[in-house]
Design a protein around this motif. Structure first.
Motif, short mmCIF file in Angstrom:
data_model
loop_
_atom_site.label_atom_id
_atom_site.label_comp_id
_atom_site.label_asym_id
_atom_site.label_seq_id
_atom_site.Cartn_x
_atom_site.Cartn_y
_atom_site.Cartn_z
N GLN B 283 7.41 16.24 13.50
CA GLN B 283 6.24 15.85 12.70
C GLN B 283 4.99 15.72 13.56
N PHE B 284 3.90 16.17 12.99
CA PHE B 284 2.59 15.84 13.54
C PHE B 284 2.10 14.62 12.77
N ASP B 285 1.61 13.62 13.47
CA ASP B 285 0.98 12.49 12.79
C ASP B 285 -0.20 12.06 13.66
N ILE B 286 -1.38 12.54 13.30
CA ILE B 286 -2.54 12.37 14.17
C ILE B 286 -3.67 11.70 13.41
N GLU B 287 -4.23 10.65 13.99
CA GLU B 287 -5.35 9.96 13.37
C GLU B 287 -6.63 10.70 13.72
N ASP B 292 -9.05 9.81 8.45
CA ASP B 292 -7.91 10.48 7.80
C ASP B 292 -6.73 10.57 8.77
N ARG B 293 -5.57 10.84 8.21
CA ARG B 293 -4.42 11.16 9.05
C ARG B 293 -3.99 12.59 8.76
N TYR B 294 -3.74 13.31 9.84
CA TYR B 294 -3.15 14.63 9.67
C TYR B 294 -1.65 14.48 9.84
N GLN B 295 -0.92 14.70 8.74
CA GLN B 295 0.53 14.58 8.79
C GLN B 295 1.14 15.89 8.36
N ARG B 296 2.09 16.35 9.15
CA ARG B 296 2.64 17.67 8.87
C ARG B 296 4.05 17.71 9.41
N GLU B 297 4.97 18.21 8.60
CA GLU B 297 6.32 18.40 9.10
C GLU B 297 6.53 19.87 9.44
#
Lengths: 230, 646
Positions: B283-287, B292-297
């Motif tokens: 997972q990407f979980d970047i503030e 916003d948060r960038y969340q990506r699996e």
């Protein structure tokens, strides 16, 4: 490439001063490494020039000599010994590379006998019509046309299955001709190895011609393979 | 003195290691911090008060300095070794460092580091000196001789630059060994001694494939191939691009404008890549700066599809190597995996397919640590060179030159004189003559590579044959001998045969330092290494103590310091006071122990600082740390890349 072997002059070992009049890699008396001898590639392996070689034996000798000569064995030796180890091993490697390959070996032996050989590393002679073997003139002409067509088609992004088939067939034919040359060469090896001086002279002449033809054919096959595989 | 230990060194793009043979087994020598890997990162310490030349820090502590003083830190310098100005310029687009302003074409490029300038071999020399010191500390005796590994596909200039670096570090480089071959030596020690093996080496920045025949202790390389610009970095870039593109399209934030943020996302991409080797998804979980948060699996299947083109690029060299060796896949008895990127399951699958392993009931060999196997092999080769060891007395390595050697002929074509994959040392003798009456000079241009035109090959050197006796054109016969030595480096000698005079050769390597330049760059005097050894150990121990003390001195100014618990702060202070006291004494070992203790006490603080820097970078705040000067391209290899799996 070749130095004249002058084995009549006795050489003294640098280490134990015992004279030896052979071109050798190690002093027979004290076993110390010697400067590179002046002999030919065959003499590195203790062989007289010949064409039919036992490759298993050659590899075995190569490994045996490598163990003794390689610079890895002289990493902490005297500067002179280091230099000779490097030069001797280069000679050994050059000799092994040449002798283990049947075509290089044949070419080398012919040069050793003073034969004039074609240029080794230029692929250009196929462009020169005078070098085309007479019996192949017509086929080579047609093949070159087809190759050109194929390259053009490729450039345009087209495929031509007929042309592809023709070229594949041509490659097969020329591969066959190459095999035939190799067969003939092997036949001549026997003549040269076992024949008298006159037989040798005639075998040499034949082999020079065969190598010319072989070089021409293998360039051609390489061209076709490259064009087909592009 | 020359009969001391010979160590084996893996001088890597990301990490370096030093190893030696302990009896019959090679062992990695740990650094003062207990870690086997020394990050190939060099930092210039702050200018000393009152002037003088600043000292240099290497490894983990240099990595730490990357946060505080990025303009004084350099990493991945291996990519610049033996390269010309234009090559370095294009390579530097991937890095946050810059060339010195006064670099001129034709000289070895120098990198600006703080107020000083360094050539790539000098930077590598600092890494080598650190490894040398680690070994000396370990043995309690001077170490002056080493075997250093290089990628098999390194050309002449890259090899020469590596050797120069060794000399600058006070090491006699007894041999350069190709990395895949070294790996084969490490594997071959305790394995069946007959067969054909392939070594597939996919590291951070380079790819090598070598095929060897093993027989009675002789390791005979049959062929080698590779790509000096293919590795894990390329995979990181793919993930990074996805993240940056999606952050832009979904959140309207263009992080590409913030180089330090890019570096931080890059770290996330590397973490994801590593996770995907063992997990089915990462997972990407970047503030983001806008809150916003960038969340990506990323499922593994998507990852594998993504990296397929990169992995596919290793297939060509593998096939060519088999062709050159005259072998088909079913004739390869075993495949050895080397380099961090071979941990990726898709890489193992590709190798399995390429060499048809599964249908033959075989698996790629991964028993030895892929980050350590090259150093271990270097130690084996070091033992062979040192001689008189029963463990390796039967072993001998016969390697090949990876690239053909040629001379530029009329019309700019190349006349090949030594073919690639020739066993080294290898030699060739060529004859030259003059084209004009009375001509006394002949210029020769030597190139390396497989292309038909000299301009497409790599220029190796230009030689001027001088002092040819004036004769009619075509009459002189100059014999030039080209010899590639056991390190893969070219040596040339010449003789005019008619006059018997040795022609004088002026060698102008196209890339590289002259002997005098190398001499002037030798890091310090090693002449009296032995008598001064104890004194030197003490000085070094004090210097290391000094470095960490001054870093800790500044710690309370950092916000990260406040995140430590009172207990942790107290532990750091106690360790600091102890070191400060011990440092005044004469006991080098005690100083080292106290340094190590302080290093350990500050470990969490260092991690917090690293994290803080990453967060700050992404939020786009100005940060002295990761700095504006971080590269303007997304492809810079990240120096903080974790070296090992947890």
């Amino acid at each position: 490439m070749l130095k004249v072997l002058d084995s009549a002059v006795p050489v003294a070992c640098w280490s134990c001063s015992v004279a030896h009049n052979e071109s050798i890699l190690f002093c027979p008396h004290c076993s110390k490494i010697q400067p590179p001898p002046g002999g030919d590639y065959f003499s590195v392996f203790g062989l007289a020039p010949r064409l039919d070689l036992d490759l298993g034996m050659l590899e075995h000798e190569f490994h045996r000599l490598s163990r003794k000569l390689h610079p890895d064995r002289f990493a902490r030796a005297l500067p002179n010994e280091k230099d000779w180890s490097l030069a001797d091993t280069a000679l050994l490697n050059d000799a092994y590379r040449t002798l283990r390959d049947p075509i290089r070996r044949t070419g080398y032996l012919l040069k050793l006998q003073g034969a004039e050989m074609g240029e080794e590393h230029s692929g250009k002679d196929r462009k020169d019509p005078s070098r085309v073997p007479a019996d192949l003139l017509e086929e080579v002409f047609e093949l070159n046309m087809q190759l050109e067509e194929m390259r053009m088609a490729r450039k345009m992004g087209q495929t031509d299955p007929d042309l592809q088939a023709d070229l594949t067939a041509a490659k097969k034919k020329f591969d066959g001709l190459l095999d035939a040359v190799d067969q003939d060469l092997r036949g001549q090896w026997k003549v040269w190895d076992e024949g008298d001086e006159a037989a040798r002279q005639s075998a040499q002449k034949t082999m020079v011609a065969l190598l010319d033809r072989r070089r021409y054919l293998s360039n051609l096959v390489r061209d076709v393979t490259e064009t087909l595989g592009a | 003195m020359s009969e001391g230990r010979v160590v084996g060194i893996d001088l890597g793009t990301t990490n370096s290691l030093v190893a030696y043979m302990e009896g019959a087994a090679p062992v990695v020598i740990p650094g003062v911090d207990g870690s086997n890997l020394v990050p190939s990162v060099v930092a210039l310490d702050p200018l000393p008060e009152g002037g003088g030349r600043p000292t240099v820090t290497v490894g983990n502590s240099a990595r730490r300095a990357l946060i505080e003083t990025p303009e004084r830190v350099i990493y991945s310098v291996k990519r610049l070794m033996g390269r010309g100005l234009s090559e370095v310029q294009s390579e530097l687009k991937l890095f946050p460092f810059r060339l010195a302003d006064d670099v001129e074409a034709g000289e070895v490029p120098r990198i600006q580091l703080g107020e000083l300038k360094f050539t790539p071999p000098e930077i590598s020399a600092y890494v080598l000196r650190q490894l040398k010191r680690n070994a000396e500390r370990f043995f309690g005796a001077p170490v002056t001789q080493a075997v250093i590994t290089v990628p098999a596909y390194f050309n002449d200039a890259q090899r020469q630059a590596t050797k120069d670096a060794g000399r600058m570090a006070g090491l006699e480089v007894l041999r350069l060994v190709n990395e895949p071959t070294a790996a084969a030596l490490a594997y071959g020690l305790d394995r069946a001694n007959v067969g054909t093996i392939a070594v597939y080496d996919l590291g951070g920045g380079t790819f090598d494939i070598s095929i060897l025949k093993l027989r009675d202790g002789i390791f005979e390389v049959q062929s080698t191939n590779g790509d000096t610009h293919l590795g894990g970095d390329d995979i990181d870039n793919l993930l990074l691009t996805i993240a940056l593109d999606e952050i832009y399209s979904e959140h309207g934030v263009d992080l590409r404008a913030h180089p330090s943020a890019v570096q931080a996302v890059r770290k996330a991409a590397i973490d994801a890549k590593i996770k995907l080797s063992t997990e089915q998804a990462a997972q990407f979980d970047i503030e983001l700066p806008n809150g916003d948060r960038y969340q990506r699996e990323i499922p593994r299947a998507v990852f594998e599809q993504l990296i397929e083109p990169v992995l596919e690029r290793t297939a060509g060299p593998c096939k060519q190597a088999m062709t050159d060796a005259g072998l088909t896949p079913d004739q390869i008895d075993a495949v050895v995996m080397v380099g961090g990127s071979t941990r990726i399951p898709a890489v193992r699958q590709l190798v399995d397919d390429l060499f048809q392993l599964a249908p033959r009931g075989k698996k790629p060999h991964i028993e030895l640590h892929p980050d350590e196997v090259v150093a271990l092999g270097a130690a084996v080769q070091a033992d062979i060179l040192a001689g008189a060891s029963t463990a390796t007395e039967e072993m001998l390595l016969l390697d090949v030159t990876p690239l053909s050697l040629g001379i530029e002929a009329l019309g700019g074509t190349v006349a090949r004189i030594i073919q690639r994959n020739s066993t080294i040392p290898a030699s060739a003798t060529e004859h030259f003559t003059t084209g004009v009456d009375g001509q006394t000079n002949v210029a020769i241009h030597v190139v390396q590579g497989e292309r038909e035109l000299a301009a497409d090959c790599r220029s190796l050197a230009r030689f001027d044959l001088k002092g040819i006796p004036p004769m009619s054109a075509g009459l002189p016969r100059i014999e030039v001998r080209f010899l590639i030595d056991a390190d893969g480096i070219l040596q040339v000698s010449a003789r005019e045969q008619r006059s018997g005079k040795a022609a004088q050769i002026e060698v102008k390597p196209t890339y590289g330092l002259s002997d005098e330049q190398v001499e002037s760059m030798i890091l310090e005097s090693f002449d009296h290494a032995e008598e001064d050894f104890a004194k030197r150990l003490l000085i070094e121990a004090r210097n290391e103590a000094e470095t960490i003390l001054s870093a800790v001195e500044r710690a309370p100014e950092s916000p990260a310091w406040q995140q430590l618990t009172g207990e942790e702060q107290a532990a750091v202070s106690a360790a600091r006071d102890r070191l400060a006291a011990v440092k005044l004494g004469e006991d080098a070992a005690a100083i080292r122990d106290a340094t190590l203790a302080l290093d350990q006490a500050t470990r969490r603080f260092a991690e917090l600082m690293m994290e803080a820097a990453v967060t700050t970078a992404i939020r786009g705040k100005t940060m002295d740390a990761a700095g504006e000067e971080m590269g303007d391209e997304v492809t810079a290899p990240h120096p903080m890349a974790p070296a090992e799996f947890k």
